[in-house]
Write an enzyme that holds these catalytic residues in place. Structure first.
Site, PDB file in Angstrom:
ATOM      1  N   ASP A 125      44.003  41.149  17.057  1.00 52.91           N
ATOM      2  CA  ASP A 125      43.153  42.136  17.353  1.00 52.91           C
ATOM      3  C   ASP A 125      43.714  43.062  18.216  1.00 52.91           C
ATOM      4  O   ASP A 125      43.192  44.378  18.462  1.00 52.91           O
ATOM      5  CB  ASP A 125      41.745  41.820  17.423  1.00 52.91           C
ATOM      6  CG  ASP A 125      41.711  40.879  18.694  1.00 52.91           C
ATOM      7  OD1 ASP A 125      42.325  40.903  19.536  1.00 52.91           O
ATOM      8  OD2 ASP A 125      40.883  40.092  18.572  1.00 52.91           O
ATOM      9  N   CYS A 138      57.242  44.919   5.354  1.00 51.25           N
ATOM     10  CA  CYS A 138      57.541  44.898   3.774  1.00 51.25           C
ATOM     11  C   CYS A 138      57.610  43.263   3.457  1.00 51.25           C
ATOM     12  O   CYS A 138      58.075  42.542   4.141  1.00 51.25           O
ATOM     13  CB  CYS A 138      58.986  45.518   3.537  1.00 51.25           C
ATOM     14  SG  CYS A 138      59.566  45.002   2.101  1.00 51.25           S
ATOM     15  N   HIS A 167      50.954  35.485  16.662  1.00 51.24           N
ATOM     16  CA  HIS A 167      50.633  35.615  15.248  1.00 51.24           C
ATOM     17  C   HIS A 167      50.559  37.102  14.759  1.00 51.24           C
ATOM     18  O   HIS A 167      50.279  37.418  13.599  1.00 51.24           O
ATOM     19  CB  HIS A 167      49.209  35.228  14.828  1.00 51.24           C
ATOM     20  CG  HIS A 167      48.967  33.581  15.000  1.00 51.24           C
ATOM     21  ND1 HIS A 167      47.911  32.798  15.060  1.00 51.24           N
ATOM     22  CD2 HIS A 167      50.031  32.515  15.258  1.00 51.24           C
ATOM     23  CE1 HIS A 167      48.164  31.448  15.197  1.00 51.24           C
ATOM     24  NE2 HIS A 167      49.318  31.436  15.532  1.00 51.24           N
ATOM     25  N   ARG A 201      39.048  42.811   7.055  1.00 51.46           N
ATOM     26  CA  ARG A 201      39.383  42.175   8.223  1.00 51.46           C
ATOM     27  C   ARG A 201      39.653  43.578   9.332  1.00 51.46           C
ATOM     28  O   ARG A 201      39.162  43.433  10.112  1.00 51.46           O
ATOM     29  CB  ARG A 201      40.306  41.195   8.094  1.00 51.46           C
ATOM     30  CG  ARG A 201      39.855  40.041   7.543  1.00 51.46           C
ATOM     31  CD  ARG A 201      40.716  38.706   7.870  1.00 51.46           C
ATOM     32  NE  ARG A 201      40.416  38.298   9.321  1.00 51.46           N
ATOM     33  CZ  ARG A 201      41.196  37.580  10.099  1.00 51.46           C
ATOM     34  NH1 ARG A 201      42.469  37.218   9.543  1.00 51.46           N
ATOM     35  NH2 ARG A 201      41.091  37.027  11.293  1.00 51.46           N
ATOM     36  N   GLY A 223      38.775  30.060  24.136  1.00 49.35           N
ATOM     37  CA  GLY A 223      38.340  29.982  22.718  1.00 49.35           C
ATOM     38  C   GLY A 223      39.317  29.655  21.566  1.00 49.35           C
ATOM     39  O   GLY A 223      39.421  30.526  20.827  1.00 49.35           O
ATOM     40  N   THR A 224      39.900  28.829  21.680  1.00 44.33           N
ATOM     41  CA  THR A 224      40.750  28.195  20.751  1.00 44.33           C
ATOM     42  C   THR A 224      40.171  26.742  20.105  1.00 44.33           C
ATOM     43  O   THR A 224      39.922  26.075  21.123  1.00 44.33           O
ATOM     44  CB  THR A 224      42.000  28.427  21.124  1.00 44.33           C
ATOM     45  OG1 THR A 224      42.772  27.699  19.760  1.00 44.33           O
ATOM     46  CG2 THR A 224      42.744  27.580  22.363  1.00 44.33           C
TER      47      THR A 224
HETATM   48  N1  APR Z   1      33.750  32.209  24.066  1.00 41.48           N
HETATM   49  C1  APR Z   1      34.944  31.206  23.957  1.00 41.48           C
HETATM   50  N2  APR Z   1      35.104  30.469  22.765  1.00 41.48           N
HETATM   51  C2  APR Z   1      34.452  30.508  22.015  1.00 41.48           C
HETATM   52  C3  APR Z   1      33.394  31.455  21.811  1.00 41.48           C
HETATM   53  C4  APR Z   1      33.141  32.352  22.829  1.00 41.48           C
HETATM   54  N3  APR Z   1      32.070  33.135  23.046  1.00 41.48           N
HETATM   55  N4  APR Z   1      32.742  31.302  20.737  1.00 41.48           N
HETATM   56  C5  APR Z   1      33.224  30.420  19.698  1.00 41.48           C
HETATM   57  N5  APR Z   1      34.417  29.813  20.754  1.00 41.48           N
HETATM   58  C6  APR Z   1      35.242  28.826  20.255  1.00 41.48           C
HETATM   59  C7  APR Z   1      35.069  28.074  19.220  1.00 41.48           C
HETATM   60  O1  APR Z   1      34.015  26.983  19.655  1.00 41.48           O
HETATM   61  C8  APR Z   1      36.038  27.598  18.708  1.00 41.48           C
HETATM   62  O2  APR Z   1      36.563  26.366  19.276  1.00 41.48           O
HETATM   63  O3  APR Z   1      36.481  29.603  19.655  1.00 41.48           O
HETATM   64  C9  APR Z   1      37.216  28.607  19.080  1.00 41.48           C
HETATM   65  C10 APR Z   1      37.694  29.659  17.706  1.00 41.48           C
HETATM   66  O4  APR Z   1      38.389  28.577  16.901  1.00 41.48           O
HETATM   67  P1  APR Z   1      39.045  29.081  15.728  1.00 41.48           P
HETATM   68  O5  APR Z   1      38.361  29.985  14.889  1.00 41.48           O
HETATM   69  O6  APR Z   1      39.943  27.786  15.142  1.00 41.48           O
HETATM   70  O7  APR Z   1      40.242  29.837  16.544  1.00 41.48           O
HETATM   71  P2  APR Z   1      41.755  29.835  16.815  1.00 41.48           P
HETATM   72  O8  APR Z   1      41.791  28.555  17.767  1.00 41.48           O
HETATM   73  O9  APR Z   1      42.165  31.271  17.312  1.00 41.48           O
HETATM   74  O10 APR Z   1      42.607  29.426  15.320  1.00 41.48           O
HETATM   75  C11 APR Z   1      43.920  29.538  15.765  1.00 41.48           C
HETATM   76  O11 APR Z   1      44.157  29.834  13.224  1.00 41.48           O
HETATM   77  O12 APR Z   1      43.136  30.665  11.697  1.00 41.48           O
HETATM   78  C12 APR Z   1      44.259  30.723  12.200  1.00 41.48           C
HETATM   79  O13 APR Z   1      45.579  32.328  12.613  1.00 41.48           O
HETATM   80  C13 APR Z   1      44.433  32.062  12.805  1.00 41.48           C
HETATM   81  O14 APR Z   1      44.913  32.643  15.016  1.00 41.48           O
HETATM   82  C14 APR Z   1      44.149  31.766  14.191  1.00 41.48           C
HETATM   83  C15 APR Z   1      44.592  30.274  14.417  1.00 41.48           C
END
Ligand code: APR
Length: 261
Positions: free
Chosen positions: A107, A130, A122, A73, A198-199
């Site tokens: 990131d 450690c 996170h 990653r 984007g979550t």
């Molecule tokens: N712009 C905005 N949103 C987007 C884009 C984009 N270009 N592409 C995808 N997405 C959205 C997806 O539709 C989804 O809802 O980003 C979201 C990503 O979701 P996850 O992969 O679940 O990410 P996140 O919500 O950050 O996950 C939370 O879970 O896996 C753990 O620790 C990890 O920080 C992460 C946490």
């Protein structure tokens, strides 16, 4: 493509904010080439479920597997640069004189884009510690100063010698760093407009943060091309990629600010 009238509507919601904020997830970094957590892994890692590798139990069982997964990653993330979505948030911070970003991302691309108030819920993938926090929580470890065999799993902790150095990120089943959690809570109490970007709204406690902010009176604007667990609850959903939507939102806010003199 999100209509201009929706962007203008969002700008009108955001423009009067005294304490705007953002909650971001993996989606905001997608256009920087970093796959979201729930995207399928490719190549060697395709047969693994990332949620099963990102746990303290997995690390205890197989430190090399989990360390190698994080090395993979890191390789994916190392060349990544902030995209227009990250830069737009940094610009909103300048426009409003502050915009705390609560991020689930590890990131550090918000910082690279110039945002100064980033709360990394996170942790950060570039940092190691450690596993046993042998010198107190956390015990950071600079692996660049350790000579170790890269094919032999995690390097030894320079303090206790155990080959259990791990990324300083929050895994499933672990507590969030108390300082980050406290900083996030303070934002949730004061913010009047929160951008939720984007979550997927699945992973707690981040997923409930927009709702806590809403309970304290904040308006919620979501930016996500797809519906999330939060979409039903937000005031406005901008259904497009953040790298496209956020720069347009900045332009619309600037226009309103210009008009307001
Ligand atoms: N712009 C905005 N949103 C987007 C884009 C984009 N270009 N592409 C995808 N997405 C959205 C997806 O539709 C989804 O809802 O980003 C979201 C990503 O979701 P996850 O992969 O679940 O990410 P996140 O919500 O950050 O996950 C939370 O879970 O896996 C753990 O620790 C990890 O920080 C992460 C946490």
């Amino acid at each position: 493509m999100v209509s201009q009238s929706k962007i203008d509507q969002a700008a009108r919601l955001l423009h009067p904010a005294k304490h705007p904020s953002a909650l971001t997830g993996a989606g905001v970094s997608k256009e920087s080439g970093i796959p979201t957590f729930r995207d399928a892994l490719d190549g060697l890692w395709a047969r693994f479920n990332p949620q099963e590798l990102a746990t303290p139990f997995a690390f205890l069982q197989n430190p090399k597997l989990v360390w190698d997964f994080y090395e993979y990653r890191r390789q994916l993330m190392r060349p990544a640069k902030p995209n227009p979505g990250h830069r737009a948030l940094a610009e909103l911070e300048r426009i409003f004189g502050g915009l705390p970003i609560i991020t689930q991302n590890i990131d550090a691309l918000h910082e690279d884009a110039g945002s100064a108030q980033v709360i990394a819920l996170h942790g950060k993938i570039a940092v190691n510690k450690c596993f046993y926090n042998c010198q107190g929580d956390p015990t950071p470890v600079d692996v660049s100063k350790i000579a170790y065999d890269q094919n032999d799993g995690p390097p030894p902790c320079p303090h206790c010698g155990r080959k259990m150095v791990r990324p300083a990120v929050v895994w499933f089943g672990e507590m969030l760093p108390p300082a980050a959690l406290a900083a996030a809570r303070a934002v949730l109490h004061t913010t009047d407009v929160m951008l939720v970007i984007g979550t997927s709204g699945i992973v707690q406690p981040a997923a409930s943060m927009p709702l806590l902010a809403q309970d304290s009176g904040a308006a919620l604007i979501e930016v996500n091309p797809y519906e999330s667990e939060l979409t039903d609850r937000v005031d406005l959903w901008l259904d497009g990629p953040s790298g496209e939507v956020l720069p347009r939102l900045v332009a619309a806010v600037k226009k309103l600010r210009g008009n307001a003199g």
